[in-house]
Design a protein around this motif. Structure first.
Motif, PDB file in Angstrom:
ATOM      1  N   ALA A 209      68.034  63.655  43.581  1.00  0.00           N
ATOM      2  CA  ALA A 209      68.876  62.925  44.533  1.00  0.00           C
ATOM      3  C   ALA A 209      68.647  63.429  45.950  1.00  0.00           C
ATOM      4  CB  ALA A 209      70.349  63.075  44.153  1.00  0.00           C
ATOM      5  N   GLU A 210      68.542  64.737  46.097  1.00  0.00           N
ATOM      6  CA  GLU A 210      68.330  65.295  47.440  1.00  0.00           C
ATOM      7  C   GLU A 210      67.008  64.844  48.019  1.00  0.00           C
ATOM      8  OE1 GLU A 210      68.703  69.477  47.729  1.00  0.00           O
ATOM      9  OE2 GLU A 210      70.840  69.487  47.324  1.00  0.00           O
ATOM     10  N   VAL A 211      65.975  64.923  47.192  1.00  0.00           N
ATOM     11  CA  VAL A 211      64.655  64.546  47.676  1.00  0.00           C
ATOM     12  C   VAL A 211      64.617  63.052  47.998  1.00  0.00           C
ATOM     13  CG1 VAL A 211      62.243  64.326  46.993  1.00  0.00           C
ATOM     14  CG2 VAL A 211      63.464  66.445  46.582  1.00  0.00           C
ATOM     15  N   SER A 212      65.235  62.243  47.148  1.00  0.00           N
ATOM     16  CA  SER A 212      65.271  60.803  47.442  1.00  0.00           C
ATOM     17  C   SER A 212      65.989  60.542  48.740  1.00  0.00           C
ATOM     18  CB  SER A 212      65.991  60.017  46.340  1.00  0.00           C
ATOM     19  OG  SER A 212      65.813  60.611  45.115  1.00  0.00           O
ATOM     20  N   SER A 213      67.042  61.314  48.996  1.00  0.00           N
ATOM     21  CA  SER A 213      67.784  61.075  50.230  1.00  0.00           C
ATOM     22  C   SER A 213      66.886  61.309  51.439  1.00  0.00           C
ATOM     23  CB  SER A 213      69.038  61.957  50.295  1.00  0.00           C
ATOM     24  OG  SER A 213      68.687  63.274  50.659  1.00  0.00           O
ATOM     25  N   VAL A 214      66.003  62.281  51.321  1.00  0.00           N
ATOM     26  CA  VAL A 214      65.078  62.550  52.424  1.00  0.00           C
ATOM     27  C   VAL A 214      64.097  61.396  52.574  1.00  0.00           C
ATOM     28  CG1 VAL A 214      63.266  64.088  53.264  1.00  0.00           C
ATOM     29  CG2 VAL A 214      65.274  65.031  52.115  1.00  0.00           C
ATOM     30  N   VAL A 215      63.625  60.887  51.436  1.00  0.00           N
ATOM     31  CA  VAL A 215      62.644  59.798  51.488  1.00  0.00           C
ATOM     32  C   VAL A 215      63.291  58.495  51.942  1.00  0.00           C
ATOM     33  CG1 VAL A 215      61.027  58.429  50.122  1.00  0.00           C
ATOM     34  CG2 VAL A 215      61.292  60.875  49.685  1.00  0.00           C
ATOM     35  N   LEU A 216      64.469  58.230  51.379  1.00  0.00           N
ATOM     36  CA  LEU A 216      65.092  56.924  51.602  1.00  0.00           C
ATOM     37  C   LEU A 216      65.782  56.828  52.954  1.00  0.00           C
ATOM     38  CD1 LEU A 216      66.577  56.341  48.032  1.00  0.00           C
ATOM     39  CD2 LEU A 216      64.428  55.481  48.991  1.00  0.00           C
ATOM     40  N   ILE A 217      66.358  57.942  53.414  1.00  0.00           N
ATOM     41  CA  ILE A 217      67.080  57.907  54.684  1.00  0.00           C
ATOM     42  C   ILE A 217      66.381  58.857  55.637  1.00  0.00           C
ATOM     43  CG2 ILE A 217      69.420  57.856  55.662  1.00  0.00           C
ATOM     44  CD1 ILE A 217      70.406  58.532  52.782  1.00  0.00           C
ATOM     45  N   PRO A 218      65.246  58.463  56.180  1.00  0.00           N
ATOM     46  CA  PRO A 218      64.550  59.363  57.100  1.00  0.00           C
ATOM     47  C   PRO A 218      65.446  59.635  58.291  1.00  0.00           C
ATOM     48  CG  PRO A 218      63.248  57.396  56.589  1.00  0.00           C
ATOM     49  CD  PRO A 218      64.625  57.144  56.116  1.00  0.00           C
ATOM     50  N   SER A 219      65.506  60.856  58.677  1.00  0.00           N
ATOM     51  CA  SER A 219      66.432  61.193  59.755  1.00  0.00           C
ATOM     52  C   SER A 219      65.999  62.494  60.403  1.00  0.00           C
ATOM     53  CB  SER A 219      67.843  61.328  59.177  1.00  0.00           C
ATOM     54  OG  SER A 219      68.593  62.228  59.954  1.00  0.00           O
ATOM     55  N   GLU A 220      66.320  62.622  61.666  1.00  0.00           N
ATOM     56  CA  GLU A 220      65.986  63.846  62.380  1.00  0.00           C
ATOM     57  C   GLU A 220      66.714  65.030  61.774  1.00  0.00           C
ATOM     58  OE1 GLU A 220      63.995  64.324  65.415  1.00  0.00           O
ATOM     59  OE2 GLU A 220      63.215  62.542  64.401  1.00  0.00           O
ATOM     60  N   ILE A 221      68.005  64.820  61.573  1.00  0.00           N
ATOM     61  CA  ILE A 221      68.779  65.903  60.995  1.00  0.00           C
ATOM     62  C   ILE A 221      68.641  65.868  59.474  1.00  0.00           C
ATOM     63  CG2 ILE A 221      70.566  66.579  62.627  1.00  0.00           C
ATOM     64  CD1 ILE A 221      72.127  64.146  61.540  1.00  0.00           C
ATOM     65  N   ASN A 222      68.866  67.007  58.869  1.00  0.00           N
ATOM     66  CA  ASN A 222      68.715  67.120  57.436  1.00  0.00           C
ATOM     67  C   ASN A 222      69.986  66.639  56.741  1.00  0.00           C
ATOM     68  OD1 ASN A 222      68.247  67.827  54.871  1.00  0.00           O
ATOM     69  ND2 ASN A 222      67.511  69.893  55.331  1.00  0.00           N
ATOM     70  N   LEU A 223      69.869  65.508  56.069  1.00  0.00           N
ATOM     71  CA  LEU A 223      71.054  64.941  55.422  1.00  0.00           C
ATOM     72  C   LEU A 223      71.182  65.361  53.950  1.00  0.00           C
ATOM     73  CD1 LEU A 223      71.165  61.308  56.821  1.00  0.00           C
ATOM     74  CD2 LEU A 223      72.639  63.242  57.390  1.00  0.00           C
ATOM     75  N   GLN A 224      70.208  66.133  53.502  1.00  0.00           N
ATOM     76  CA  GLN A 224      70.177  66.571  52.116  1.00  0.00           C
ATOM     77  C   GLN A 224      71.522  67.116  51.638  1.00  0.00           C
ATOM     78  OE1 GLN A 224      66.477  68.653  51.987  1.00  0.00           O
ATOM     79  NE2 GLN A 224      66.950  69.445  49.972  1.00  0.00           N
ATOM     80  N   ASP A 225      72.074  68.029  52.441  1.00  0.00           N
ATOM     81  CA  ASP A 225      73.298  68.695  52.014  1.00  0.00           C
ATOM     82  C   ASP A 225      74.511  67.783  52.110  1.00  0.00           C
ATOM     83  OD1 ASP A 225      71.721  70.787  51.520  1.00  0.00           O
ATOM     84  OD2 ASP A 225      72.497  72.086  53.117  1.00  0.00           O
ATOM     85  N   VAL A 226      74.483  66.897  53.114  1.00  0.00           N
ATOM     86  CA  VAL A 226      75.556  65.902  53.201  1.00  0.00           C
ATOM     87  C   VAL A 226      75.582  65.119  51.890  1.00  0.00           C
ATOM     88  CG1 VAL A 226      76.365  63.848  54.403  1.00  0.00           C
ATOM     89  CG2 VAL A 226      75.285  65.711  55.688  1.00  0.00           C
ATOM     90  N   PHE A 227      74.395  64.761  51.467  1.00  0.00           N
ATOM     91  CA  PHE A 227      74.227  64.006  50.236  1.00  0.00           C
ATOM     92  C   PHE A 227      74.766  64.795  49.037  1.00  0.00           C
ATOM     93  CE2 PHE A 227      71.660  61.450  47.284  1.00  0.00           C
ATOM     94  CZ  PHE A 227      71.814  60.216  47.889  1.00  0.00           C
TER      95      PHE A 227
END
Ligand SMILES: Nc1ncnc2c1ncn2[C@@H]1O[C@H](COP(=O)(O)OP(=O)(O)O)[C@@H](O)[C@H]1O
Ligand SMILES: [Mg+2]
Lengths: 242, 292
Positions: free
Chosen positions: B250-268
């Protein structure tokens, strides 16, 4: 075989068992009667080492066992079938029975005892790989008792084994307990609500009231005791009507 | 194709989460205790692994078991001195004690290793495998492979061995386990040892994966482990295994699916945790906690 001398035990500052003296001779069924909350389970838990007595001593086969950890007391041959059965509900029936033999390493003896359990409770053999949590109440009680047999007990402590069971199962359990004494050579301390049925198979009995022993005697004397008939045996008759 | 590499990365990351979460859930199972210092045991494992490699140059397949033994012993020490002596009647006391252990371990690590990142030595020579357009680094495969192997061994241990069965009995009821002849205190101690050994292994694997370790790395993994434990169901070991992989993916997908400057991994990740707490507090696979 078991001698309880002046034992008091309880929770925090509250004493649930007060200055109890109780004796179980080898080969006897001794029944411990008393109303709800009288302290019967507390006394059994104290014997088994789950609670430390506040005072007094518990002597099994000439050795003090009070204050010992539960597993060491099991090792001595004092095995408890706890109130509410204590089934390990996430394990299979087989695993529960294996847990009964946890402290043993005599493979032949374990196999023999497993056969004895199946002989006594054939239903367990049919359910062997089933999850123990899915058994009916009666089957769970058979499992709890069968599991205790796997420990090769000398003294069996049984806390209300017939509680909540249908009349057929009650008969079955009561018969099993009598056979334990007559055929298997176990000594038994039995806590029961079902006073009449328990006294029918017992040798002697004690009555516990708010933590104190108020009456003791042979099973026959207790069965004939008028006060007791009013307090316990009368209620039995009533529950059988409904 | 990038997606495929990401998938492997997700599994790799997730498998380390699983290792942490298994330890959490084992301890929660037998004691009903949130072992707050579990992340610091991971951190300690990472540093122990680092120094074993630096000082002795031993290969990974020896370093890893040595680290596991060392953190396993650390776990025993923590349980024996900081948790066992505490009366269980005071609900928060054991938890507070493990928080104390967290601070102590962290500050010891800062004192010894410094409060900055330390480069983790290359325990293995990284190879890049190419399958047509696919590229996979040997690091991530190795980490995933080791983690899965440890999980299989643990699963066998819990399902089939006598000690494993005793652990499950203790997790159901201390009273019943004791009446069956189980030395409950010893089993609780062993559980801490096993959980801490797994955390130590996770520490080494994280070191290999991220190349840099710090005395503060424990918190992130402790919290992720917590999310995974909730996801899998409290006390549910298989749930923790699967839950870790789910979170990693899920974390890795969040990086792929929601490209963003800030790291949203942990929000996810923590968003997932809150959603679980609201809608499925028993976790995806059901809780298995002791009724003591
Ligand atoms: N875990 C406990 N904590 C505090 N008090 C308890 C606990 N268990 C039982 N008691 C109290 O101790 C007394 C004796 O209980 P118990 O031994 O269970 O009685 P019995 O088995 O005869 O029904 C009761 O007053 C009960 O409320
Ligand atoms: Mg009771």
């Amino acid at each position: 075989m078991l001698s309880i001398e002046g034992v008091s035990s309880g929770y925090g500052k509250i004493l649930a068992v007060k200055d109890v003296n109780l004796l179980v001779e080898e080969g006897e069924i001794v029944v411990l009667l008393g109303a709800n909350g009288a302290g019967k389970s507390t006394l059994l838990r104290t014997i088994s080492g789950a609670m430390k007595p506040k005072s007094g001593s518990i002597i099994f086969k000439g050795q003090r066992i009070d204050g010992k950890k539960p597993h060491l007391i099991v090792k001595e041959g004092v095995v408890q079938v706890e109130e509410g059965r204590g089934i390990l509900s996430r394990m299979s029936v087989k695993e529960n029975l294996d847990m009964g033999a946890y402290l043993r390493s005599d493979k032949d003896g374990i196999m023999k005892d497993l056969e004895r359990v199946f002989q006594k409770f054939p239903r367990l053999k049919e359910r062997l790989n089933q999850n123990a949590g899915t058994l009916s109440g009666g089957e769970q009680q058979m499992l709890a008792i069968g599991r205790a047999m796997m420990a090769n007990p000398k003294l069996l402590l049984m806390d209300e084994p017939s509680l909540g069971l249908s009349p057929n199962f009650v008969e079955l359990i009561i018969r099993a307990i009598r056979e334990f004494r007559d055929q298997d050579g176990y000594t038994i301390l039995l806590v029961e609500q079902n006073a009449k049925k328990a006294l029918d198979i017992a040798d002697r009995g004690y009555i516990l009231e708010t933590g104190r022993i108020v009456l003791e005697g042979t099973a026959q004397d207790l069965l004939n005791n008028e006060e007791l008939q009013r307090a316990y045996l009368g209620r039995d008759a009533k529950t059988r009507e409904d | 194709m990038i997606l495929f590499q990401q998938l492997i990365n997700g599994l790799m990351l997730g498998a380390t989460y699983s290792l942490v979460a298994i330890g959490y859930t084992l301890i929660f199972g037998v004691l009903g205790l949130l072992h707050f210092a579990h992340g610091e045991v991971l951190m300690a494992g990472a540093f122990m692994g680092l120094y074993i490699i630096l000082w002795s140059g031993l290969p990974l397949y020896i370093t890893l078991p040595l680290t596991m033994i060392a953190t396993g012993i650390l776990g025993l020490i923590v349980q024996f001195f900081a948790i066992r002596p505490i009366k269980k009647d005071y609900h928060l006391a054991p938890l507070l004690s493990t928080i104390g252990v967290t601070i102590i371990l962290q500050h010891l690590a800062i004192k010894i290793f410094g409060g900055y990142g330390t480069r983790f030595p290359d325990a293995i020579s990284t190879k890049i495998y190419k399958f047509g357009a696919l590229t996979i680094s040997s690091d991530s495969l190795l980490i995933f492979g080791i983690a899965v192997m440890l999980m299989l061994v643990l699963y066998f241990f819990i399902a089939k061995t006598k000690v494993g069965r005793a652990m499950r009995a203790v997790a159901e009821s201390h009273l019943t386990a004791g009446f069956l002849g189980v030395n409950v205190d010893r089993i609780v101690l062993i559980t801490f040892g096993v959980a801490s050994a797994l955390a130590g292994a996770a520490g080494v694997l994280v070191g290999i994966a991220f190349h840099t370790i710090t005395p503060f790395m424990g918190l992130t993994f402790a919290l992720k482990g917590l999310v995974v434990m909730l996801l899998g169901g409290l006390g549910n070991v298989v749930g923790a295994m699967i839950g870790g992989l789910i979170l990693g993916l899920a974390e890795v997908s969040s990086v792929v699916l929601i490209p963003s400057e800030i790291n949203l991994q942990d929000v996810f990740a923590f968003g997932i945790m809150i959603l679980i707490l609201i809608f499925k507090p028993e976790g995806l696979f059901g809780t298995r906690v002791s009724k003591r």
